[in-house]
Enzyme design. Sequence first.
Site, mmCIF file in Angstrom:
data_model
loop_
_atom_site.group_PDB
_atom_site.id
_atom_site.type_symbol
_atom_site.label_atom_id
_atom_site.label_comp_id
_atom_site.label_asym_id
_atom_site.label_seq_id
_atom_site.Cartn_x
_atom_site.Cartn_y
_atom_site.Cartn_z
ATOM 1 N N GLY A 20 0.781 -1.397 0.001
ATOM 2 C CA GLY A 20 -0.176 0.023 0.112
ATOM 3 C C GLY A 20 0.855 1.275 0.021
ATOM 4 O O GLY A 20 2.047 1.345 0.375
ATOM 5 N N ASP A 140 -10.285 9.774 11.465
ATOM 6 C CA ASP A 140 -10.552 9.209 10.193
ATOM 7 C C ASP A 140 -11.083 8.055 10.162
ATOM 8 O O ASP A 140 -10.711 6.887 9.410
ATOM 9 C CB ASP A 140 -9.250 9.417 9.896
ATOM 10 C CG ASP A 140 -9.054 9.561 8.291
ATOM 11 O OD1 ASP A 140 -10.096 9.861 7.646
ATOM 12 O OD2 ASP A 140 -8.102 9.042 7.602
#
Length: 680
Positions: A20, A140
């Site tokens: 990622g 978040d």
Amino acid sequence: MEDSMVGRFLGQYELMELIGKGGMARVYKSIQPSLERHVAVKLLHPTVAADEEFLIRFQREAKAAASLRHPHIVQIFDFGHQEELYYMVMELINGPTLRDELQRLKALDETLPFSEVQRIIGEVSEALDYAHDRGIIHRDVKPANILLTPEGQAVLSDFGLAFMTEGPRQTITGFVGTPEYMSPEQGHGLAVDGRTDVYSLGVVLYEMLTGRVPFTSKTPMGIVLKHISEPLPPPRSVNPNIPESVEQVLLKTLAKEPGDRYSRAGELSRVLAEAFEAEAVTEAPTAISVVPEEIPDVVEEPEVGLRCAQCGAELSPDMRFCGVCGVPVSGRWQPPASPPSVAAAPPKTVPEPLVTIVQERRPERSKRSLMIAGLGVGLLAVIVLSIIASVIIIRGGVPSVGEPTVAGGIGGAVVSKASDTPSPTVVPTEAQPTATITVISTPTATPTVPATAPPTLIKATSTPTPTLTRPAPTITPTPTTKPTLKPTKPPAITSYKNKIVFISDREGGEAKYVMNPDGSDQRRLDDESVYDSAFALEAISPDGKWRLEVKNIDGNVDIWRINVAGTPPDYQITSNAAIDHEPVWAPIDQNRIAFVSDRAGNTDILTQNVSEPVHEKQLTDNPDYDKHPSWSPDGTQIVYWAVHQGSPRQIWVVNGDGSNKQNISNNTYNDWDPIWIKQP
């Protein structure tokens, strides 16, 4: 293009594969050779790591996040730097993100089943409440930060990294977060609390139910402004299948003002479960492909169905999660019990589903079978009449009411009296065009159908009963250190008094163990509920009137004393710019607590008086980690776990004055989160 970091070591971690990347960090699948385990290493970009203020904040957040231990939170193992490279080491989850799953379903023009929506919200809510109780706000919450394990569990990631948002989502007028999931107060750049995470989780819920986020725009700022000022698009206008009561839950969750929302994620989860249950939501069962085949002249028993190994509910072969209890389908099935006969089974008070498979038949074969069956029935009637006539001749008359009567012929049963329950009628049908499954809810035991003409559909002759519905699974939150009443010690704890219980990975997975205070007799804990019960008592005062709680007020994470009965006011115990957390009350001294703090630059164990004079004392001074203190029953020692110079997690004991530190784990495994069982 091959990544230049693959194959390199950061500390004791070898970077194996880039899995990622974003504007501020890259994530590598890595291996820790000393423990032979895979981990995820998040490496900050050098340009970001060059910001000294950013690094201070990074380290502070990482220390706070590393204290979180919850099954639905990705565990942070370590963080450090090598030359100009700063990195964080986390638990590796081998599975997709919720974002991946939602995108897959969107491509198929589908949404998640309601049962999975409820389960995911429940698990993420448990994680958020756990973190909020310890003064940590995620900031978040979004599908990309919710990972799905191979077993189907939802795990929340990026605690401590939430402020490191990527690309255009980094900062707009001082706020942090992802615009599509950002609360109005984040958009205004105001202070946030747990209700901010509740709002973001509400956006995730909206997306799971409708397949899209509520607000979009060409620019991040445009999305933020819509969250602040525009009304929420009604969820049912996007997906009319959403129950009205569930829509009301969403509207409250996504209220513009924090005070109008649910105060805790667990409250949202509970009300959502009640809304699904109140609407009696029944998801359409997945069609099961049944290969048409000829029905033999001799009827065979139908193939056993599939049931959930947890609750016994009927399952179809391609279901990933049980529609009743919500547990992941593991592939290990329990066959349903054979239906008892009417004469043998007592009446049932809970409806049992009766599943019959309707198979395709060939018309010519059906006619021939019915002819044969008709001849058989005629012959059988002659035999029965002969037997009845013989009985009448032998006994000299017609049997009186209440005497046993032979009924049924071949395979018949002896019944003492007529049943109050209406018998089912076998209704023959013509050839069926497709194979289907019919579920009928019956309030009594399922009768055994005699083996005459093969039945294709069973219908009760009594008043039709409602179709079986699958109740929404009950979400049980993980126990926290905030009981509302004075807790009592379960009887199981008494048999472990003065023992130390802890968690270890020595058998390849996390499990709970017990040992003596000197580290001897380390063994698997027979009753793991003992650990949970002991943990719930750690923050409670000896007289049971107070509990310790961690609060994050304007960025200051401190320890407070809260009345168990909920009577105000609350009293602040610590007041320091550093993070103070994991507080535990001394078992004898009502005025003494132990806790974890990074005020000395490291994560250390401290003690302090609850009231003046403070008498603060630092017991450990370890460059790495010292965490999770627990007092001995006599209040003279403290057990905790520590990492020393890259060693595995080990359990240590120290005297109350900071002297005589001893490693009582003394092995090559990871042992952590010890609790010293107090006297009952």
